[in-house]
Design a protein around this motif. Sequence first.
Motif, PDB file in Angstrom:
ATOM      1  N   UNK A   1       0.799  -1.256  -0.061  1.00 39.88           N
ATOM      2  CA  UNK A   1      -0.007  -0.012   0.089  1.00 39.88           C
ATOM      3  C   UNK A   1       0.832   1.298   0.111  1.00 39.88           C
ATOM      4  N   UNK A   2       1.997   1.309   0.621  1.00 39.63           N
ATOM      5  CA  UNK A   2       2.927   2.454   0.987  1.00 39.63           C
ATOM      6  C   UNK A   2       3.527   2.779  -0.615  1.00 39.63           C
ATOM      7  N   UNK A   3       4.020   1.532  -1.410  1.00 41.61           N
ATOM      8  CA  UNK A   3       4.561   1.598  -2.704  1.00 41.61           C
ATOM      9  C   UNK A   3       3.723   1.756  -3.715  1.00 41.61           C
ATOM     10  N   UNK A   4       2.472   1.842  -3.491  1.00 41.32           N
ATOM     11  CA  UNK A   4       1.380   1.952  -4.649  1.00 41.32           C
ATOM     12  C   UNK A   4       1.586   3.238  -5.110  1.00 41.32           C
ATOM     13  N   UNK A   5       1.857   4.180  -4.370  1.00 45.56           N
ATOM     14  CA  UNK A   5       1.721   5.582  -4.784  1.00 45.56           C
ATOM     15  C   UNK A   5       3.218   5.877  -5.380  1.00 45.56           C
ATOM     16  N   UNK A   6       4.295   4.944  -5.442  1.00 41.64           N
ATOM     17  CA  UNK A   6       5.358   5.163  -6.211  1.00 41.64           C
ATOM     18  C   UNK A   6       5.361   4.694  -7.681  1.00 41.64           C
ATOM     19  N   UNK A   7       4.819   5.691  -8.678  1.00 47.71           N
ATOM     20  CA  UNK A   7       4.674   5.303  -9.649  1.00 47.71           C
ATOM     21  C   UNK A   7       5.742   5.653 -10.765  1.00 47.71           C
ATOM     22  N   UNK A   8       5.956   5.124 -12.020  1.00 43.37           N
ATOM     23  CA  UNK A   8       7.021   5.362 -12.772  1.00 43.37           C
ATOM     24  C   UNK A   8       6.384   7.087 -13.755  1.00 43.37           C
ATOM     25  N   UNK A   9       6.954   7.995 -13.372  1.00 46.68           N
ATOM     26  CA  UNK A   9       6.688   9.208 -13.992  1.00 46.68           C
ATOM     27  C   UNK A   9       7.720   9.891 -14.831  1.00 46.68           C
ATOM     28  N   UNK A  10       7.078  10.771 -15.633  1.00 52.35           N
ATOM     29  CA  UNK A  10       8.225  11.699 -16.489  1.00 52.35           C
ATOM     30  C   UNK A  10       8.720  12.851 -15.537  1.00 52.35           C
ATOM     31  N   UNK A  11       9.631  12.462 -14.690  1.00 51.55           N
ATOM     32  CA  UNK A  11      10.170  13.130 -13.863  1.00 51.55           C
ATOM     33  C   UNK A  11       9.195  14.053 -12.831  1.00 51.55           C
ATOM     34  N   UNK A  12       8.026  13.234 -12.583  1.00 56.39           N
ATOM     35  CA  UNK A  12       7.016  13.867 -11.612  1.00 56.39           C
ATOM     36  C   UNK A  12       6.078  15.003 -12.436  1.00 56.39           C
ATOM     37  N   UNK A  13       6.230  15.038 -13.440  1.00 56.62           N
ATOM     38  CA  UNK A  13       5.123  15.894 -14.395  1.00 56.62           C
ATOM     39  C   UNK A  13       3.789  15.121 -14.676  1.00 56.62           C
ATOM     40  N   UNK A  14       3.982  13.983 -15.057  1.00 52.55           N
ATOM     41  CA  UNK A  14       2.834  13.072 -15.394  1.00 52.55           C
ATOM     42  C   UNK A  14       3.304  11.493 -15.135  1.00 52.55           C
ATOM     43  N   UNK A  15       2.240  10.893 -14.950  1.00 48.59           N
ATOM     44  CA  UNK A  15       2.277   9.446 -14.718  1.00 48.59           C
ATOM     45  C   UNK A  15       2.503   8.783 -16.196  1.00 48.59           C
ATOM     46  N   UNK A  16       3.339   7.565 -16.229  1.00 49.31           N
ATOM     47  CA  UNK A  16       3.238   6.999 -17.553  1.00 49.31           C
ATOM     48  C   UNK A  16       2.377   5.797 -17.418  1.00 49.31           C
ATOM     49  N   UNK A  17       1.271   5.747 -17.694  1.00 50.88           N
ATOM     50  CA  UNK A  17       0.428   4.423 -18.006  1.00 50.88           C
ATOM     51  C   UNK A  17      -0.501   4.651 -19.013  1.00 50.88           C
ATOM     52  N   UNK A  18      -1.519   3.803 -19.291  1.00 50.72           N
ATOM     53  CA  UNK A  18      -2.415   3.445 -20.266  1.00 50.72           C
ATOM     54  C   UNK A  18      -3.147   4.760 -20.429  1.00 50.72           C
ATOM     55  N   UNK A  19      -3.499   5.622 -19.214  1.00 48.59           N
ATOM     56  CA  UNK A  19      -4.245   6.890 -19.497  1.00 48.59           C
ATOM     57  C   UNK A  19      -3.578   7.755 -20.349  1.00 48.59           C
ATOM     58  N   UNK A  20      -2.196   7.830 -20.404  1.00 49.86           N
ATOM     59  CA  UNK A  20      -1.546   8.740 -21.113  1.00 49.86           C
ATOM     60  C   UNK A  20      -1.541   8.489 -22.581  1.00 49.86           C
ATOM     61  N   UNK A  21      -1.968   7.398 -22.986  1.00 41.85           N
ATOM     62  CA  UNK A  21      -2.176   7.168 -24.532  1.00 41.85           C
ATOM     63  C   UNK A  21      -3.487   8.024 -24.993  1.00 41.85           C
ATOM     64  N   UNK A  22      -4.657   7.891 -24.074  1.00 41.30           N
ATOM     65  CA  UNK A  22      -5.632   8.670 -24.211  1.00 41.30           C
ATOM     66  C   UNK A  22      -5.445  10.161 -24.281  1.00 41.30           C
ATOM     67  N   UNK A  23      -4.682  10.688 -23.452  1.00 33.67           N
ATOM     68  CA  UNK A  23      -4.367  12.054 -23.256  1.00 33.67           C
ATOM     69  C   UNK A  23      -3.537  12.532 -24.574  1.00 33.67           C
ATOM     70  N   UNK A  24      -2.500  11.583 -24.968  1.00 38.16           N
ATOM     71  CA  UNK A  24      -1.777  12.141 -26.067  1.00 38.16           C
ATOM     72  C   UNK A  24      -2.726  12.369 -27.192  1.00 38.16           C
ATOM     73  N   UNK A  25      -3.612  11.339 -27.673  1.00 38.90           N
ATOM     74  CA  UNK A  25      -4.557  11.465 -28.683  1.00 38.90           C
ATOM     75  C   UNK A  25      -5.354  12.695 -28.551  1.00 38.90           C
ATOM     76  N   UNK A  26      -6.105  12.606 -27.385  1.00 40.37           N
ATOM     77  CA  UNK A  26      -6.855  14.162 -27.115  1.00 40.37           C
ATOM     78  C   UNK A  26      -6.212  15.200 -27.466  1.00 40.37           C
ATOM     79  N   UNK A  27      -4.849  15.370 -26.949  1.00 42.32           N
ATOM     80  CA  UNK A  27      -4.206  16.538 -27.017  1.00 42.32           C
ATOM     81  C   UNK A  27      -3.808  16.824 -28.707  1.00 42.32           C
ATOM     82  N   UNK A  28      -3.378  15.598 -29.183  1.00 37.80           N
ATOM     83  CA  UNK A  28      -2.918  15.890 -30.718  1.00 37.80           C
ATOM     84  C   UNK A  28      -4.426  16.346 -31.662  1.00 37.80           C
ATOM     85  N   UNK A  29      -5.465  15.741 -31.378  1.00 45.87           N
ATOM     86  CA  UNK A  29      -6.562  15.992 -31.941  1.00 45.87           C
ATOM     87  C   UNK A  29      -7.242  17.676 -31.725  1.00 45.87           C
ATOM     88  N   UNK A  30      -6.934  17.901 -30.378  1.00 48.01           N
ATOM     89  CA  UNK A  30      -7.423  19.186 -29.991  1.00 48.01           C
ATOM     90  C   UNK A  30      -6.400  20.211 -30.648  1.00 48.01           C
TER      91      UNK A  30
END
Length: 279
Positions: free
Chosen positions: A220-249
Motif C-alpha cells: 500500500x505504501x509503494x502503490x503511490x510510487x509510480x513511474x513518472x516523467x520526472x514527476x510531471x505526469x504518470x506513464x500509464x495507459x491513460x497517457x495514450x488517451x491524453x496524447x491522442x486527445x491533445x493531438x486532435x485538439x
Amino acid sequence: MHSLKKKDWDKIYISLFSYLIVFKILQGYCFPIKSININTLIISLFTPPYVMDYIVTISSCFFLQNLYVRFQSLNDLWKCLPPKLVAVPGQWTNIEIVVLMENTRLMHTELCELLNYFTRGYGPLLLGFYTFSFITMLIGIYFIVNDGPLTAVGSIEKHRALIPLLVHLQLFAFMVSIIIFVSSVNDKRMKMISYLRLYQISNLQPDIKQQIKMFMEQISANELDRITAFGFFDIDLNLVTSILVLLITGISTMIQMKDHPIILQLNYETKSFLVKVFE
C-alpha cells in the motif's frame, strides 16, 4: 508480455538500427540535399527519426522488461507456498512458510526500490522524449493535414508525404511501447496484493498473520510510487488517451487558426527553410 532472452534483444537492436539506417537512406533519396556542408549535414543527421528516440526506447524497454521478469518470478515464488498458508506435514513447516514469506516481502521491497531508481534516472529522459515527440507529431501532422510545406516543397511528389507520416507513426509506436512496458510492470508489481487478499487472516497463525499485514502495508505504501516523467505526469495507459486527445485538439486548433498571422508566418518560414535546404 513474455520474457525476452538476450538473443531476442540482440535481434531487436539489430532490426531497429537497420531500419533506422535504411530509413535515413530512403529519406535522403526522397529529399536530396541541395549542397553538402556542415549545416546541411547536421540537419540531415538531426531530423526525425532521431537516434536518441531509439536509444531511449530500447534501453527503457530493456530495463522495464527485466523488472517485469523479476516481479513475475516473485509472484511465481509466492505460488509455491501451501494453500491457505497452513503447514503440511512432511512438506512445509510453519517456520519455513514464515521464512519464505519474509524473504518474498523483502525481495519485493528491493524490486520496488529498483523501480524508484529507474524513475529517478530515466524520468528526465522520458520527460524530454515525450515532450519533444509530442511537439514533433503535432507540428508535423498539422503540415500533413493542412497540405503544408512538408508535402509541397518544390516539385516533390505527393507520395513523399509518406516519409513524414512514417516518422510520426514510429514516434507514436515508441511512446506506446514504453507505456505498455510500464503498465505491465505495474500490473505484476500489484499482483501480489491480490494473492494476499485471498487469505482469511483470522484463521492463520500469528506469525504468518503478521507477515501478511506487513506485506499489505508495504504494498500500500509503494502503490503511490509510480513511474513518472520526472514527476510531471504518470506513464500509464491513460497517457495514450491524453496524447491522442491533445493531438486532435492541437491540430484542430491550428487548422482553425491557419489564417492567423502567426500560423501564416510559421508556414512561410518553414517552407522557405525547406526550399533553401532541399532545392
